[in-house]
Design a protein around this motif. Sequence first.
Motif, PDB file in Angstrom:
ATOM      1  N   SER A  55       0.823  -1.219   0.000  1.00 31.95           N
ATOM      2  CA  SER A  55       0.000   0.000   0.000  1.00 31.95           C
ATOM      3  C   SER A  55       0.852   1.262   0.000  1.00 31.95           C
ATOM      4  O   SER A  55       0.443   2.283  -0.566  1.00 31.95           O
ATOM      5  CB  SER A  55      -0.932   0.006   1.212  1.00 31.95           C
ATOM      6  N   VAL A  56       2.032   1.204   0.615  1.00 38.72           N
ATOM      7  CA  VAL A  56       2.896   2.382   0.630  1.00 38.72           C
ATOM      8  C   VAL A  56       3.350   2.752  -0.779  1.00 38.72           C
ATOM      9  O   VAL A  56       3.774   3.884  -1.033  1.00 38.72           O
ATOM     10  CB  VAL A  56       4.112   2.128   1.549  1.00 38.72           C
ATOM     11  N   GLY A  57       3.229   1.828  -1.725  1.00 34.34           N
ATOM     12  CA  GLY A  57       3.572   2.099  -3.114  1.00 34.34           C
ATOM     13  C   GLY A  57       2.680   3.158  -3.744  1.00 34.34           C
ATOM     14  O   GLY A  57       3.021   3.708  -4.805  1.00 34.34           O
ATOM     15  N   LEU A  58       1.542   3.468  -3.118  1.00 33.91           N
ATOM     16  CA  LEU A  58       0.677   4.536  -3.628  1.00 33.91           C
ATOM     17  C   LEU A  58       1.425   5.857  -3.709  1.00 33.91           C
ATOM     18  O   LEU A  58       1.215   6.657  -4.626  1.00 33.91           O
ATOM     19  CB  LEU A  58      -0.549   4.695  -2.729  1.00 33.91           C
ATOM     20  N   TYR A  59       2.305   6.102  -2.738  1.00 31.80           N
ATOM     21  CA  TYR A  59       3.068   7.350  -2.744  1.00 31.80           C
ATOM     22  C   TYR A  59       3.949   7.450  -3.988  1.00 31.80           C
ATOM     23  O   TYR A  59       4.064   8.516  -4.597  1.00 31.80           O
ATOM     24  CB  TYR A  59       3.942   7.438  -1.491  1.00 31.80           C
ATOM     25  N   GLU A  60       4.566   6.346  -4.363  1.00 29.79           N
ATOM     26  CA  GLU A  60       5.487   6.361  -5.493  1.00 29.79           C
ATOM     27  C   GLU A  60       4.751   6.392  -6.827  1.00 29.79           C
ATOM     28  O   GLU A  60       5.124   7.127  -7.741  1.00 29.79           O
ATOM     29  CB  GLU A  60       6.400   5.130  -5.431  1.00 29.79           C
ATOM     30  N   ILE A  61       3.704   5.606  -6.959  1.00 32.03           N
ATOM     31  CA  ILE A  61       2.954   5.560  -8.218  1.00 32.03           C
ATOM     32  C   ILE A  61       2.187   6.861  -8.426  1.00 32.03           C
ATOM     33  O   ILE A  61       2.130   7.401  -9.543  1.00 32.03           O
ATOM     34  CB  ILE A  61       2.012   4.342  -8.229  1.00 32.03           C
ATOM     35  N   ASN A  62       1.599   7.381  -7.367  1.00 32.25           N
ATOM     36  CA  ASN A  62       0.877   8.648  -7.476  1.00 32.25           C
ATOM     37  C   ASN A  62       1.808   9.787  -7.864  1.00 32.25           C
ATOM     38  O   ASN A  62       1.407  10.737  -8.548  1.00 32.25           O
ATOM     39  CB  ASN A  62       0.193   8.957  -6.146  1.00 32.25           C
ATOM     40  N   ALA A  63       3.077   9.705  -7.447  1.00 26.09           N
ATOM     41  CA  ALA A  63       4.049  10.752  -7.781  1.00 26.09           C
ATOM     42  C   ALA A  63       4.258  10.871  -9.287  1.00 26.09           C
ATOM     43  O   ALA A  63       4.652  11.936  -9.777  1.00 26.09           O
ATOM     44  CB  ALA A  63       5.381  10.467  -7.092  1.00 26.09           C
ATOM     45  N   MET A  64       3.997   9.813 -10.036  1.00 30.49           N
ATOM     46  CA  MET A  64       4.138   9.870 -11.485  1.00 30.49           C
ATOM     47  C   MET A  64       3.157  10.874 -12.079  1.00 30.49           C
ATOM     48  O   MET A  64       3.472  11.596 -13.026  1.00 30.49           O
ATOM     49  CB  MET A  64       3.938   8.471 -12.074  1.00 30.49           C
ATOM     50  N   TYR A  65       1.934  10.919 -11.541  1.00 31.94           N
ATOM     51  CA  TYR A  65       0.963  11.925 -11.958  1.00 31.94           C
ATOM     52  C   TYR A  65       1.390  13.323 -11.517  1.00 31.94           C
ATOM     53  O   TYR A  65       1.277  14.297 -12.264  1.00 31.94           O
ATOM     54  CB  TYR A  65      -0.409  11.614 -11.351  1.00 31.94           C
ATOM     55  N   ILE A  66       1.875  13.430 -10.286  1.00 32.37           N
ATOM     56  CA  ILE A  66       2.241  14.736  -9.738  1.00 32.37           C
ATOM     57  C   ILE A  66       3.385  15.349 -10.533  1.00 32.37           C
ATOM     58  O   ILE A  66       3.447  16.579 -10.716  1.00 32.37           O
ATOM     59  CB  ILE A  66       2.614  14.604  -8.254  1.00 32.37           C
ATOM     60  N   LEU A  67       4.307  14.532 -11.030  1.00 31.28           N
ATOM     61  CA  LEU A  67       5.405  15.049 -11.843  1.00 31.28           C
ATOM     62  C   LEU A  67       4.893  15.650 -13.149  1.00 31.28           C
ATOM     63  O   LEU A  67       5.483  16.600 -13.677  1.00 31.28           O
ATOM     64  CB  LEU A  67       6.416  13.931 -12.120  1.00 31.28           C
ATOM     65  N   LEU A  68       3.806  15.114 -13.664  1.00 31.00           N
ATOM     66  CA  LEU A  68       3.182  15.725 -14.844  1.00 31.00           C
ATOM     67  C   LEU A  68       2.598  17.089 -14.491  1.00 31.00           C
ATOM     68  O   LEU A  68       2.663  18.033 -15.294  1.00 31.00           O
ATOM     69  CB  LEU A  68       2.087  14.810 -15.396  1.00 31.00           C
ATOM     70  N   ILE A  69       2.031  17.218 -13.306  1.00 31.63           N
ATOM     71  CA  ILE A  69       1.516  18.516 -12.863  1.00 31.63           C
ATOM     72  C   ILE A  69       2.655  19.516 -12.745  1.00 31.63           C
ATOM     73  O   ILE A  69       2.522  20.689 -13.124  1.00 31.63           O
ATOM     74  CB  ILE A  69       0.773  18.361 -11.522  1.00 31.63           C
ATOM     75  N   LEU A  70       3.794  19.062 -12.231  1.00 33.50           N
ATOM     76  CA  LEU A  70       4.965  19.933 -12.152  1.00 33.50           C
ATOM     77  C   LEU A  70       5.387  20.411 -13.536  1.00 33.50           C
ATOM     78  O   LEU A  70       5.606  21.609 -13.757  1.00 33.50           O
ATOM     79  CB  LEU A  70       6.125  19.194 -11.475  1.00 33.50           C
ATOM     80  N   GLY A  71       5.496  19.491 -14.487  1.00 30.84           N
ATOM     81  CA  GLY A  71       5.989  19.835 -15.814  1.00 30.84           C
ATOM     82  C   GLY A  71       5.035  20.667 -16.642  1.00 30.84           C
ATOM     83  O   GLY A  71       5.465  21.551 -17.397  1.00 30.84           O
ATOM     84  N   TYR A  72       3.736  20.436 -16.495  1.00 26.75           N
ATOM     85  CA  TYR A  72       2.765  21.081 -17.370  1.00 26.75           C
ATOM     86  C   TYR A  72       2.035  22.263 -16.722  1.00 26.75           C
ATOM     87  O   TYR A  72       1.481  23.097 -17.434  1.00 26.75           O
ATOM     88  CB  TYR A  72       1.726  20.063 -17.844  1.00 26.75           C
ATOM     89  N   LEU A  73       2.025  22.355 -15.403  1.00 23.24           N
ATOM     90  CA  LEU A  73       1.288  23.428 -14.743  1.00 23.24           C
ATOM     91  C   LEU A  73       2.208  24.413 -14.019  1.00 23.24           C
ATOM     92  O   LEU A  73       2.114  25.628 -14.221  1.00 23.24           O
ATOM     93  CB  LEU A  73       0.280  22.839 -13.746  1.00 23.24           C
TER      94      LEU A  73
END
Length: 676
Positions: A55-73
């Motif tokens: 379940s702690v893997g949610l932090y790492e997998i979810n970060a893949m989406y957040i990195l897109l927010i960093l790059g595009y927003l």
Amino acid sequence: MVLQEEQRQCRWLLFSWKKYEFHIGNLVGSSLFASNIGSIHFVGLAGSGAASGISVGLYEINAMYILLILGYLFLPVYISSGVFTMPEYMKMRFGGKRIQIYLAILSLFVYIFTKISADLYAGAIFIEQSLKWDIYASITLLLAIAAIFTIAGGLTAVIWTDFVQAILMILGAIALMILAFAKVGGLSGMVEKYPNAIANQTIPNTTCGYPRKDYMNLWRDKDADIPWAGVIGLSINSIWYWCSDQVIVQRTLAAKNFDHAKAGTLFCGYLKILPLFLLIFPGMIARILYPDTVGCATPETCMEVCGSRSGCSNIAYPSLVIDLMPPGARGLMLAVMLAALMSSLTSIFNSSCTIFAMDIWLHIRKKASELEIMIIGRIFVVVLVVISIVWIPVLRASEGSELFVYIQEVSSFMQPPICCVYLLSILWDRLNELGAFSGLVLGMVVGLIRFIVEYSYTVPDCGDPAPDPRPAIVSKFHYLYFSIFVFCLTGITAIVISLLTKPIDKRCLERLTWKTRHSKRPRLDIDKVMNDASIPELVSYVENDNNGSPEKDNTEMDVFREKEITGKEEAKEEMIDNSSINMKEKEALNEQHNPVEVVLEDKHNEVTYNEPISIFKRIAHWLCGMDESSRRSLASHGVVREDMVSIKENRKWKITSNVLAVFLMGVVVFHFIYFA
């Protein structure tokens, strides 16, 4: 420090080989990954995997989406505004000093007492389990090496070592993962054996020491360790970390242009797939192989094994290294762990001295030259080292079964207000300084109350029949739910107060919000506008004549600039807008991503270099990593900032990035469904 000269050196170092642009973009991404993955992840993620599954893997997998927010927003606004630090962005966005200084001081406290402390504690666990060294001497030596490296090398050296250490960490972790899976019969063997990883000595009539039944599920019910609805709070914490934390954002701001910065975030997003397989699964395997130590059930046994009554899951990864790796490879993994620790520490030291120098020292010494600022930043690294060493006994005395969970709890108390204000600052032009500051203060007060209450009580031992002494706000209200609550409270406060008070003049927001990121108009200094006698008319014009023509807006702006800007700043603006520069030349400038520099500080205190330099000054220059030419440049002028930086994208790279981003989102969805 990301000051002008050093940032230019870094850009030259990273991007002088134009034909290798794709590979150099990977350099930024690997630096992001190395700055994120440190000893806390090797110890913390593996420990959480051993304790409760994936379940702690949610932090790492979810970060893949957040990195897109960093790059595009976020990055388009940060780059176009020409900021050096995140508190500096708040200063430009809202004016005044209190938000910038507030965030700068808060960031330094977070770095010292959570990031540095967590990395040191994780490193101490690894050293203690593997080499039985004296922990205090070992950590002191590591801190000294990291500080010297940061002082002498600066961001240029940190970027390169991040790149090398990322390779070291990945290769070493892959080798250990292969050995671990071979020991239990592969992924299927791990899934089959993990439910039976139970210690011989357990507490009767309790679940203490027993693995969770949902150990292979990312999404869990509302009463689980990471409830499914808590992914919203998890995302809030991640947005703060990836999109507004100086340690992370600084890496992307050092890129040559927006194309390379965005490519770096995408590459780091793909690398975030690795921790689930390289760290979390091996942690689960460690519990299978060592159920009596890693999976100890009774407080007395755990105390004997690792010195903590609440559990010993944090020793999962060191146990694998010691038991599975041959002597030579064991030394390699020790080097990997130390490299991870060094990477994290150097990144934090570098970013901390940047924040201190740019956001605090410049308020004390407004006329400070860039040479002085660089020296002060290096001295502050020494202060960080001293504070960190003093904090070691506190780290040694602290106990906790899952280090990674501790970090996320603290994040949920401190980070949501900052995340909320940064999002509103970029997406909503109407947010003003009073609204932002009020939301920050209220959110932080509520978070501090929860933090104090949380750690004022001792968590009962597993199986203890005594009632839980903690209040319901702690024992029943999950920290990820609390993150959502504080985020919403901050947002409502900031929005309501902003709507009830005077808005910011829109011409002070050029290139500081998402809507104005492509603007080519000169940006008015918000502090000068607020202090000018004609400000009521300017605000009235913005509020009552929103449909006015661009010609009218530019005319009034020119009048204001003629009144406020004198000397070489005026000459610089005239040179930029001079009619002798034709449109083709301007388009060529934008096409090459060359920034138009606006000098905010004039030359002062000219230095004569024919005079001999004392040995002490030479040592100071060496510590700042400056040669003769850079010394001549830095000593003769103040800080030079860049404005109107182009974020126009190369069409080929834009299409490539968009395709890779869509594919990355597909990878995330696949993991969410497969491990649901």
